[in-house]
Write a protein that holds these residues in place. Structure first.
Motif, PDB file in Angstrom:
ATOM      1  N   LEU A  81     -92.579  78.061  28.823  1.00  0.00           N
ATOM      2  CA  LEU A  81     -92.463  76.686  29.305  1.00  0.00           C
ATOM      3  C   LEU A  81     -91.422  75.907  28.506  1.00  0.00           C
ATOM      4  N   ILE A  82     -91.390  76.155  27.189  1.00  0.00           N
ATOM      5  CA  ILE A  82     -90.359  75.524  26.360  1.00  0.00           C
ATOM      6  C   ILE A  82     -88.977  75.990  26.803  1.00  0.00           C
ATOM      7  N   LEU A  83     -88.842  77.304  27.013  1.00  0.00           N
ATOM      8  CA  LEU A  83     -87.560  77.847  27.468  1.00  0.00           C
ATOM      9  C   LEU A  83     -87.180  77.313  28.840  1.00  0.00           C
ATOM     10  N   MET A  84     -88.172  77.157  29.719  1.00  0.00           N
ATOM     11  CA  MET A  84     -87.897  76.633  31.052  1.00  0.00           C
ATOM     12  C   MET A  84     -87.256  75.253  30.970  1.00  0.00           C
ATOM     13  N   ALA A  85     -87.852  74.381  30.157  1.00  0.00           N
ATOM     14  CA  ALA A  85     -87.315  73.025  30.021  1.00  0.00           C
ATOM     15  C   ALA A  85     -85.964  73.041  29.312  1.00  0.00           C
ATOM     16  N   TYR A  86     -85.870  73.799  28.245  1.00  0.00           N
ATOM     17  CA  TYR A  86     -84.666  73.832  27.408  1.00  0.00           C
ATOM     18  C   TYR A  86     -83.471  74.430  28.160  1.00  0.00           C
ATOM     19  N   VAL A  87     -83.638  75.674  28.633  1.00  0.00           N
ATOM     20  CA  VAL A  87     -82.545  76.350  29.334  1.00  0.00           C
ATOM     21  C   VAL A  87     -82.305  75.701  30.698  1.00  0.00           C
ATOM     22  N   GLY A  88     -83.389  75.251  31.340  1.00  0.00           N
ATOM     23  CA  GLY A  88     -83.245  74.648  32.649  1.00  0.00           C
ATOM     24  C   GLY A  88     -82.423  73.379  32.635  1.00  0.00           C
ATOM     25  N   LEU A  89     -82.654  72.501  31.653  1.00  0.00           N
ATOM     26  CA  LEU A  89     -81.901  71.253  31.579  1.00  0.00           C
ATOM     27  C   LEU A  89     -80.433  71.500  31.237  1.00  0.00           C
ATOM     28  N   LEU A  90     -80.178  72.429  30.322  1.00  0.00           N
ATOM     29  CA  LEU A  90     -78.791  72.780  30.007  1.00  0.00           C
ATOM     30  C   LEU A  90     -78.104  73.391  31.226  1.00  0.00           C
ATOM     31  N   SER A  91     -78.844  74.184  31.984  1.00  0.00           N
ATOM     32  CA  SER A  91     -78.288  74.788  33.198  1.00  0.00           C
ATOM     33  C   SER A  91     -77.999  73.729  34.250  1.00  0.00           C
ATOM     34  N   TYR A  92     -78.901  72.774  34.378  1.00  0.00           N
ATOM     35  CA  TYR A  92     -78.707  71.694  35.342  1.00  0.00           C
ATOM     36  C   TYR A  92     -77.378  70.985  35.092  1.00  0.00           C
ATOM     37  N   ARG A  96     -73.899  70.829  37.461  1.00  0.00           N
ATOM     38  CA  ARG A  96     -73.301  69.554  37.868  1.00  0.00           C
ATOM     39  C   ARG A  96     -71.809  69.522  37.573  1.00  0.00           C
ATOM     40  N   THR A  97     -71.406  70.051  36.434  1.00  0.00           N
ATOM     41  CA  THR A  97     -70.026  69.897  35.978  1.00  0.00           C
ATOM     42  C   THR A  97     -69.169  71.141  36.170  1.00  0.00           C
ATOM     43  N   GLY A  98     -69.791  72.321  36.233  1.00  0.00           N
ATOM     44  CA  GLY A  98     -69.019  73.561  36.299  1.00  0.00           C
ATOM     45  C   GLY A  98     -68.460  73.990  34.958  1.00  0.00           C
ATOM     46  N   GLU A  99     -68.873  73.313  33.879  1.00  0.00           N
ATOM     47  CA  GLU A  99     -68.310  73.603  32.559  1.00  0.00           C
ATOM     48  C   GLU A  99     -69.068  74.703  31.837  1.00  0.00           C
ATOM     49  N   ASN A 100     -68.349  75.520  31.069  1.00  0.00           N
ATOM     50  CA  ASN A 100     -68.996  76.515  30.222  1.00  0.00           C
ATOM     51  C   ASN A 100     -69.538  75.840  28.962  1.00  0.00           C
ATOM     52  N   THR A 233     -76.321  79.039  28.187  1.00  0.00           N
ATOM     53  CA  THR A 233     -76.583  79.304  29.604  1.00  0.00           C
ATOM     54  C   THR A 233     -75.485  78.782  30.523  1.00  0.00           C
ATOM     55  N   ALA A 234     -74.765  77.754  30.096  1.00  0.00           N
ATOM     56  CA  ALA A 234     -73.703  77.198  30.937  1.00  0.00           C
ATOM     57  C   ALA A 234     -72.657  78.236  31.303  1.00  0.00           C
ATOM     58  N   ASP A 235     -72.445  79.234  30.451  1.00  0.00           N
ATOM     59  CA  ASP A 235     -71.486  80.279  30.768  1.00  0.00           C
ATOM     60  C   ASP A 235     -71.870  81.018  32.045  1.00  0.00           C
ATOM     61  N   PHE A 236     -73.171  81.082  32.336  1.00  0.00           N
ATOM     62  CA  PHE A 236     -73.658  81.744  33.544  1.00  0.00           C
ATOM     63  C   PHE A 236     -73.871  80.751  34.689  1.00  0.00           C
ATOM     64  N   PHE A 247     -80.647  75.006  37.799  1.00  0.00           N
ATOM     65  CA  PHE A 247     -81.987  74.975  37.204  1.00  0.00           C
ATOM     66  C   PHE A 247     -82.854  76.094  37.772  1.00  0.00           C
ATOM     67  N   LEU A 248     -82.806  76.298  39.087  1.00  0.00           N
ATOM     68  CA  LEU A 248     -83.610  77.343  39.716  1.00  0.00           C
ATOM     69  C   LEU A 248     -83.174  78.731  39.263  1.00  0.00           C
ATOM     70  N   ALA A 249     -81.878  78.912  39.032  1.00  0.00           N
ATOM     71  CA  ALA A 249     -81.391  80.196  38.535  1.00  0.00           C
ATOM     72  C   ALA A 249     -81.969  80.490  37.157  1.00  0.00           C
ATOM     73  N   ALA A 250     -81.985  79.457  36.304  1.00  0.00           N
ATOM     74  CA  ALA A 250     -82.590  79.621  34.980  1.00  0.00           C
ATOM     75  C   ALA A 250     -84.091  79.831  35.087  1.00  0.00           C
ATOM     76  N   PHE A 251     -84.719  79.185  36.059  1.00  0.00           N
ATOM     77  CA  PHE A 251     -86.159  79.310  36.281  1.00  0.00           C
ATOM     78  C   PHE A 251     -86.532  80.759  36.611  1.00  0.00           C
ATOM     79  N   SER A 252     -85.642  81.484  37.261  1.00  0.00           N
ATOM     80  CA  SER A 252     -85.928  82.876  37.598  1.00  0.00           C
ATOM     81  C   SER A 252     -86.119  83.729  36.345  1.00  0.00           C
TER      82      SER A 252
END
Length: 457
Positions: A81-92, A96-100, A233-236, A247-252
């Motif tokens: 759950l911690i990873l979901m929030a952490y990686v998910g928000l960074l992925s979001y 949005r920006t397309g930045e690595n 995670t932004a690199d992916f 976010f959903l990709a990270a959620f997987s």
């Protein structure tokens, strides 16, 4: 690095500023344009295959061996759950920006300051590449009696070659690695279930005794496993159509894939099928090989595919990051950094990395927390491009440093607590306070990055 004030945000142009729309462009130094974005399935496959690896089965087994089955499952759930929030928000934010990661870090740490966190993390992941490459050789030496050095060399060359294909290769590897792990893990559980008492696995109370992990330490272990690449995670996920799909990709992966991978290892140990669970956790490769027949070559291929998933992801992170730092193309750096990693693996130096890399893992999440507070949370989000050309942002370094120190102090003096949570909370809270104080003294109007990307071609 090009000045971040000149970097176009996602959705402002379907083509990148350099005019290179090649199908094999990895967009190391600029945001991924709308025309190059990938489907949710493609990006999810990149992340899903990453945590579904033997290493997670090992640690999942160790957690259950320490805490017992249900407390172990609870620790795995909290960590994910911690990873979901952490990686998910960074992925979001990446979607949005397309930045690595490096470009994202420049907005928070400054046009020059970003080099410190970017160089730090891109070097750490190359260390993990070397570690997992060496682990490929040692695993097959232990299970098949093969020469570990030769196998590490062959595997390393293969992993470098796969990474050269870029994000497409990571997608294909994920599509293969995730279902293969699930199928072979289930087969191992079915085989283990025939042992006397295996059906009572849910009643398993652990066997580590005085050496058992605490609940907080187990949660830290779950998070630390992917603290480095999770922060990058932004690199992916920069390839996603928008923030929601990122976010959903990270959620997987978090919580889905990682929970499955850790749970399989935990069940193996709870059923009494673990081979020395104190050291090997829930690693189930031996169960497959002991069955003989067609499972042996499948198990061998599984090792290469499975650990190759980790290696290619880490090498990709490192090559993309160092490309932004040096201006050298990603594929050139893939060969150079890969050669260094393979050399370290073949030389056997990788065996000395694990404790050091895990220790560094506790100081990485505070960095990600600063990025989240600075760029994602609406109450503290700054103007995303208004001060992107600022050379150094001292407040970001102060917040990261405070969180890292808090995490290290907790690690050494109160390891029973969840170390990563302490670091995230301290750095995030301080970043929020400093951000609001800075905003209060600034007259710069707030500007947000619009999420206007369209569906992928």
């Amino acid at each position: 690095m090009r000045s971040t004030s000149d970097i176009p945000v996602a959705g402002t142009s379907p083509d990148d500023a350099d005019g290179d729309t090649s199908a094999f462009d990895e967009y190391e130094d600029r945001p991924v344009p709308a025309s190059a974005r990938k489907s949710l399935f493609a990006v999810s496959s990149v992340w899903l295959g990453f945590p579904m690896i033997l290493t997670c089965a090992v640690f999942g087994g160790m957690i259950v061996y320490s805490l017992g089955f249900w407390p172990g499952m609870a620790a795995i759930a909290v960590g994910n759950l911690i990873l979901m929030a952490y990686v998910g928000l960074l992925s979001y934010q990446a979607g949005r920006t397309g930045e690595n990661f490096a470009l994202m870090a420049a907005r928070t740490f400054g046009a020059k300051g970003y080099r410190i966190p970017a160089a730090f993390l891109t070097t750490v992941v190359i260390g993990w590449f070397a570690f997992q490459t060496g682990l490929t050789g040692s695993t097959l030496e232990a299970s098949m009696g093969w020469n570990a050095t030769l196998i590490a060399l062959i595997a390393g060359v293969g992993y470098v070659a796969a990474t050269l294909l870029g994000i497409r290769a990571l997608t294909v590897i994920g599509i293969i690695a995730a279902p293969l792990y699930l199928i072979l893990g289930v087969l191992a559980i079915v085989d283990a279930s025939s042992a006397p008492g295996a059906g009572d696995f849910a009643s398993y109370t652990g066997g580590a005794g005085a050496t058992a992990l605490t609940f907080g330490a187990a949660v830290t272990l779950v998070v630390a496993l992917f603290a480095d690449s999770g922060t990058m995670t932004a690199d992916f996920t920069r390839w996603s159509v928008n923030g929601k799909q990122a976010f959903l990709a990270a959620f997987s992966a978090f919580p889905v894939g990682n929970t499955v991978a850790l749970t399989i290892g935990g069940v193996i140990v709870a059923m009494g099928a673990g081979d020395d669970p104190a050291a090997n956790g829930g690693g189930f490769l031996g169960i497959l090989i002991d069955n003989g027949g067609a499972l042996v070559p499948i198990a061998v291929a599984f090792v290469f595919i499975n650990l190759g998933s980790v290696c290619t992801h880490c090498l990709y992170n490192g090559a993309v990051g160092w490309s932004e730092l040096t201006g050298i193309r990603m594929r050139v750096l893939t060969v150079g950094l890969g050669a260094i990693g393979v050399a370290l693996a073949v030389a056997g130096i990788w065996q000395h990395f694990e404790d050091w890399l895990n220790l560094l893992g506790v100081v990485v999440p505070p960095l990600g927390a600063v990025l989240i507070v600075d760029q994602v949370l609406p109450l503290t989000r700054r103007a995303a491009s208004s001060d992107a050309s600022t050379p150094w942002r001292a407040t970001a370094f102060i917040a990261w440093g405070a969180g890292a120190i808090a995490a290290l102090v907790t690690h050494y003096f109160a390891p029973a607590l969840c170390v990563v949570a302490v670091g995230i909370v301290v750095s995030g809270a301080l970043a929020a306070v400093l951000s609001r104080r800075t905003s209060a003294t600034s007259s710069t109007p707030d500007v947000t990055v619009e999420d206007t990307t369209s569906a992928p071609v």
